[in-house]
Design a protein around this motif. Sequence first.
Motif, PDB file in Angstrom:
ATOM      1  N   GLU A  13       0.837  -1.201   0.000  1.00 59.03           N
ATOM      2  CA  GLU A  13       0.000   0.000   0.000  1.00 59.03           C
ATOM      3  C   GLU A  13       0.869   1.247   0.000  1.00 59.03           C
ATOM      4  N   LEU A  14       0.266   2.331  -0.464  1.00 60.16           N
ATOM      5  CA  LEU A  14       0.886   3.651  -0.371  1.00 60.16           C
ATOM      6  C   LEU A  14      -0.173   4.595   0.170  1.00 60.16           C
ATOM      7  N   VAL A  61       1.015   4.291 -10.596  1.00 61.12           N
ATOM      8  CA  VAL A  61       0.535   5.410  -9.781  1.00 61.12           C
ATOM      9  C   VAL A  61       1.770   6.074  -9.186  1.00 61.12           C
ATOM     10  N   ILE A  62       1.869   7.378  -9.402  1.00 59.54           N
ATOM     11  CA  ILE A  62       3.028   8.135  -8.932  1.00 59.54           C
ATOM     12  C   ILE A  62       2.534   9.290  -8.074  1.00 59.54           C
ATOM     13  N   VAL A  63       3.180   9.504  -6.942  1.00 59.88           N
ATOM     14  CA  VAL A  63       2.914  10.649  -6.080  1.00 59.88           C
ATOM     15  C   VAL A  63       4.201  11.459  -6.038  1.00 59.88           C
ATOM     16  N   VAL A  85      -3.324   4.021  -2.097  1.00 63.68           N
ATOM     17  CA  VAL A  85      -3.135   3.217  -3.296  1.00 63.68           C
ATOM     18  C   VAL A  85      -2.966   1.784  -2.825  1.00 63.68           C
ATOM     19  N   GLY A  86      -3.894   0.931  -3.233  1.00 63.86           N
ATOM     20  CA  GLY A  86      -3.861  -0.462  -2.808  1.00 63.86           C
ATOM     21  C   GLY A  86      -2.972  -1.318  -3.675  1.00 63.86           C
ATOM     22  N   SER A  93      -9.613   8.190  -2.194  1.00 64.40           N
ATOM     23  CA  SER A  93      -9.280   9.522  -1.710  1.00 64.40           C
ATOM     24  C   SER A  93     -10.350  10.013  -0.751  1.00 64.40           C
ATOM     25  N   GLU A  94      -9.897  10.763   0.265  1.00 63.92           N
ATOM     26  CA  GLU A  94     -10.823  11.352   1.228  1.00 63.92           C
ATOM     27  C   GLU A  94     -10.167  12.595   1.829  1.00 63.92           C
ATOM     28  N   VAL A  95     -10.931  13.660   1.954  1.00 62.96           N
ATOM     29  CA  VAL A  95     -10.438  14.840   2.658  1.00 62.96           C
ATOM     30  C   VAL A  95     -10.640  14.580   4.145  1.00 62.96           C
TER      31      VAL A  95
END
Length: 124
Positions: A13-14, A61-63, A85-86, A93-95
């Motif tokens: 996970e990330l 997926v890149i952050v 990211v699973g 996503s959640e605020v």
Amino acid sequence: MYSLNMILTTADELWAVRYPETHELYVLDRTSKSGGEDHALVADSRRIRTHSPELADRHVVIVATEKMTDHDDWRLLESGELIRVGEDLRVSSEVIFEQPPRHLLKLEHLDQKAAASQHPPKTA
């Protein structure tokens, strides 16, 4: 608080959070369909340089703190947004922080050394 951008990874996970909006944090969810031979991961931004033809036809997926490529799907995380990211590369996503910090520091509140550390290094 001045700024907290954090990325935490485990074996599968990330997690990433941007809070508050002081510094940018971007996510790119590039599916294998948007890749292809002509879409190898090539980054040549202000501070990041990389080339990975192996990722041309893979879901990735890149952050990052800046858009590394000219790909159209980079998205700036909202202030207070947490993404996960699973293992399957699905991004949720959640605020989690809807309000800014009660005591938000600004650049002018920092001493000279701390303020200088908040600027990216100059490149030639």
